[in-house]
Design a protein around this motif. Structure first.
Motif, mmCIF file in Angstrom:
data_model
loop_
_atom_site.group_PDB
_atom_site.id
_atom_site.type_symbol
_atom_site.label_atom_id
_atom_site.label_comp_id
_atom_site.label_asym_id
_atom_site.label_seq_id
_atom_site.Cartn_x
_atom_site.Cartn_y
_atom_site.Cartn_z
ATOM 1 N N ASP A 2 0.843 -1.186 0.000
ATOM 2 C CA ASP A 2 0.000 0.000 0.000
ATOM 3 C C ASP A 2 0.880 1.238 0.000
ATOM 4 N N ARG A 3 0.961 1.914 -1.167
ATOM 5 C CA ARG A 3 1.858 3.060 -1.292
ATOM 6 C C ARG A 3 1.395 4.235 -0.432
ATOM 7 N N ARG A 4 0.062 4.414 -0.307
ATOM 8 C CA ARG A 4 -0.426 5.512 0.538
ATOM 9 C C ARG A 4 -0.032 5.283 1.989
ATOM 10 N N ALA A 5 -0.173 4.038 2.429
ATOM 11 C CA ALA A 5 0.214 3.721 3.806
ATOM 12 C C ALA A 5 1.695 3.943 4.004
ATOM 13 N N PHE A 6 2.479 3.559 2.979
ATOM 14 C CA PHE A 6 3.926 3.742 3.095
ATOM 15 C C PHE A 6 4.270 5.218 3.224
ATOM 16 N N LEU A 7 3.633 6.053 2.383
ATOM 17 C CA LEU A 7 3.919 7.483 2.446
ATOM 18 C C LEU A 7 3.519 8.044 3.799
ATOM 19 N N GLY A 8 2.381 7.570 4.326
ATOM 20 C CA GLY A 8 1.983 8.021 5.650
ATOM 21 C C GLY A 8 3.006 7.639 6.694
ATOM 22 N N ASP A 9 3.499 6.391 6.589
ATOM 23 C CA ASP A 9 4.538 5.949 7.521
ATOM 24 C C ASP A 9 5.790 6.782 7.368
ATOM 25 N N THR A 10 6.136 7.110 6.115
ATOM 26 C CA THR A 10 7.333 7.895 5.853
ATOM 27 C C THR A 10 7.248 9.266 6.502
ATOM 28 N N TYR A 57 14.812 4.147 2.532
ATOM 29 C CA TYR A 57 13.627 3.783 1.764
ATOM 30 C C TYR A 57 13.710 4.079 0.269
ATOM 31 N N GLY A 58 14.745 4.795 -0.185
ATOM 32 C CA GLY A 58 14.828 5.146 -1.591
ATOM 33 C C GLY A 58 14.103 6.445 -1.883
ATOM 34 N N GLY A 59 14.230 6.895 -3.140
ATOM 35 C CA GLY A 59 13.775 8.236 -3.490
ATOM 36 C C GLY A 59 12.337 8.356 -3.940
ATOM 37 N N GLY A 60 11.639 7.224 -4.172
ATOM 38 C CA GLY A 60 10.317 7.295 -4.774
ATOM 39 C C GLY A 60 9.318 8.123 -3.990
ATOM 40 N N ASP A 61 9.121 7.788 -2.724
ATOM 41 C CA ASP A 61 8.140 8.495 -1.900
ATOM 42 C C ASP A 61 8.736 9.680 -1.156
ATOM 43 N N TYR A 105 14.837 12.387 -7.443
ATOM 44 C CA TYR A 105 14.207 12.146 -8.739
ATOM 45 C C TYR A 105 15.067 11.220 -9.595
ATOM 46 N N TYR A 106 16.379 11.369 -9.492
ATOM 47 C CA TYR A 106 17.287 10.451 -10.186
ATOM 48 C C TYR A 106 17.052 9.021 -9.712
ATOM 49 N N ASP A 107 16.966 8.822 -8.406
ATOM 50 C CA ASP A 107 16.768 7.489 -7.866
ATOM 51 C C ASP A 107 15.400 6.939 -8.250
ATOM 52 N N ALA A 108 14.414 7.837 -8.386
ATOM 53 C CA ALA A 108 13.082 7.422 -8.819
ATOM 54 C C ALA A 108 13.025 7.213 -10.330
ATOM 55 N N ASP A 109 14.139 7.471 -11.010
ATOM 56 C CA ASP A 109 14.288 7.304 -12.464
ATOM 57 C C ASP A 109 13.457 8.303 -13.254
ATOM 58 N N SER A 298 12.278 2.728 -5.290
ATOM 59 C CA SER A 298 13.375 3.273 -6.086
ATOM 60 C C SER A 298 13.232 2.806 -7.528
ATOM 61 N N GLY A 299 13.116 3.756 -8.444
ATOM 62 C CA GLY A 299 13.010 3.409 -9.858
ATOM 63 C C GLY A 299 14.251 2.694 -10.358
ATOM 64 N N ARG A 300 15.418 3.085 -9.853
ATOM 65 C CA ARG A 300 16.657 2.424 -10.291
ATOM 66 C C ARG A 300 16.676 0.963 -9.862
ATOM 67 N N VAL A 301 16.223 0.701 -8.646
ATOM 68 C CA VAL A 301 16.208 -0.678 -8.159
ATOM 69 C C VAL A 301 15.199 -1.505 -8.952
ATOM 70 N N MET A 302 14.051 -0.928 -9.256
ATOM 71 C CA MET A 302 13.050 -1.666 -10.026
ATOM 72 C C MET A 302 13.544 -1.932 -11.450
ATOM 73 N N ARG A 303 14.312 -1.034 -11.997
ATOM 74 C CA ARG A 303 14.894 -1.283 -13.317
ATOM 75 C C ARG A 303 15.860 -2.464 -13.248
ATOM 76 N N ARG A 304 16.676 -2.514 -12.209
ATOM 77 C CA ARG A 304 17.598 -3.632 -12.054
ATOM 78 C C ARG A 304 16.831 -4.942 -11.867
ATOM 79 N N LEU A 305 15.714 -4.882 -11.122
ATOM 80 C CA LEU A 305 14.880 -6.065 -10.956
ATOM 81 C C LEU A 305 14.374 -6.561 -12.310
#
Length: 337
Positions: A2-10, A57-61, A105-109, A298-305
């Motif tokens: 749940d991305r909304r929950a994650f952002l709330g936690d962040t 947590y990476g740059g996405g959120d 933003y770089y990390d989020a690709d 992280s967009g970079r990590v998902m690209r590697r995945l």
């Protein structure tokens, strides 16, 4: 997840770590009140908290928090009263925060937005004639250029940063920049020069007790980063067995507070293991990375995945097929969340 929950936690973690809540007010005595050292320190602590959140947590959120923090600093600059000395520090903090927005933003690709914020940070560094911020931005632009397949630009930017860093007398900072040069040179296919600059980087890292300490933003640079750089160098020249040795060491040496880096390192190790024909262990590491990915955006990590999934799809082995299916299912569930 749940991305909304994650952002709330962040946001909750940010508050606990000392970052003012995004909708809150700076503890100044009014919209036009005077800003002093205490307020400046509060804003700087906010940036420091963003660094910690990004590492974990990476740059996405985290980037949305960073953009709001930059807006807060800009508002203070344009609406508050302060002496000239505080004004310069506020401008510098805005430049440093813009640079961190770029990194997120770089990390989020999202490379276009990253370039925009790095351009803003470089303008601030030029206006203030602040060499440290300029070195940071040039080093970051070098990293982005290599990532985007522009290694010649990556090398030239790293050299420009190195030229400015020489006067600082910080072996750790020079080591980081030499590693950026080595990365660009390896992508250019100049194996000899890349090896030489990486050896220089390692030698400099052995003398961090001499000269001036590195700036705070370079704290991440250490044994894990150097092992990872060495692993990437061997990957580029197709020596996957050697790459595996260094990528294992990078994962072992990586501080557990750097959650995003641990996810990236494990996936990179999985890729090298499969390329080195150790498919079963590579598939195992790829699946184990899912534990890290539950905590990271992280967009970079998902690209590697995605790269690892594509590689496993090409291998005729049961472990590879099973791992690829599990990873693909994870990506699908995450996209739908």
């Amino acid at each position: 997840m749940d991305r909304r929950a994650f952002l709330g936690d962040t946001i909750g973690v940010a508050t606990a770590a000392g970052l003012p809540a995004p909708a809150g007010k700076l503890s100044a005595p009014g919209r036009r009140g005077a800003v002093g050292t205490a307020h400046l320190l509060e804003l700087r602590q906010g940036l420091r908290s963003l660094y910690h959140l990004d590492n974990a947590y990476g740059g996405g959120d985290v980037r949305s928090l960073a953009v709001r923090h930059l807006c807060r600093i800009r508002r203070v600059i344009n609406t508050a009263q302060y002496p000239e000395t505080i004004g310069r520090q506020l401008q510098l903090l805005a430049g440093e925060t813009a640079e961190h927005c770029a990194w997120l933003y770089y990390d989020a690709d999202d490379q276009d937005q990253a370039r925009r914020y790095w351009g803003e940070a470089l303008t601030t560094a030029t206006m203030l004639r602040d060499a440290s911020l300029k070195i940071l931005v040039l080093a970051s632009l070098s990293m982005q250029a290599s990532y985007e397949g522009r290694p010649r630009d990556g090398y030239d930017l790293a050299r420009a940063a190195q030229d400015r860093a020489a006067r600082f007398g910080s072996p750790s900072l020079q080591s980081l920049l030499a590693a950026r040069e080595a990365r660009a040179l390896s992508l250019l296919g100049d194996e000899t020069a890349a090896r030489r600059r990486l050896a220089d980087s390692m030698r400099l890292a052995e003398h961090t007790d001499r000269g001036r300490p590195a700036p705070e933003w370079a704290d991440f640079h250490g044994p894990a980063e150097l092992d990872y750089a060495q692993g990437l160098l061997y990957t580029e020249i197709g020596h996957h067995d050697r790459a595996v040795q260094f990528l294992r060491a990078a994962l072992d040496h990586q501080d557990r507070t750097y959650g995003r880096n641990r996810a990236l390192y494990r996936l990179t190790l999985a890729r090298s293991l499969v390329n080195a024909d150790d498919v079963d262990e590579g598939a195992q590491h790829a699946v184990q990375s899912l534990g890290h990915l539950e905590e990271v955006e992280s967009g970079r990590v998902m690209r590697r995945l995605s790269e690892v999934v594509d590689l496993l799809d090409q291998v005729n082995a049961a472990s590879a097929r099973d791992a690829a299916e599990e990873l693909r299912e994870y990506v699908h569930e995450r996209s739908a969340a």
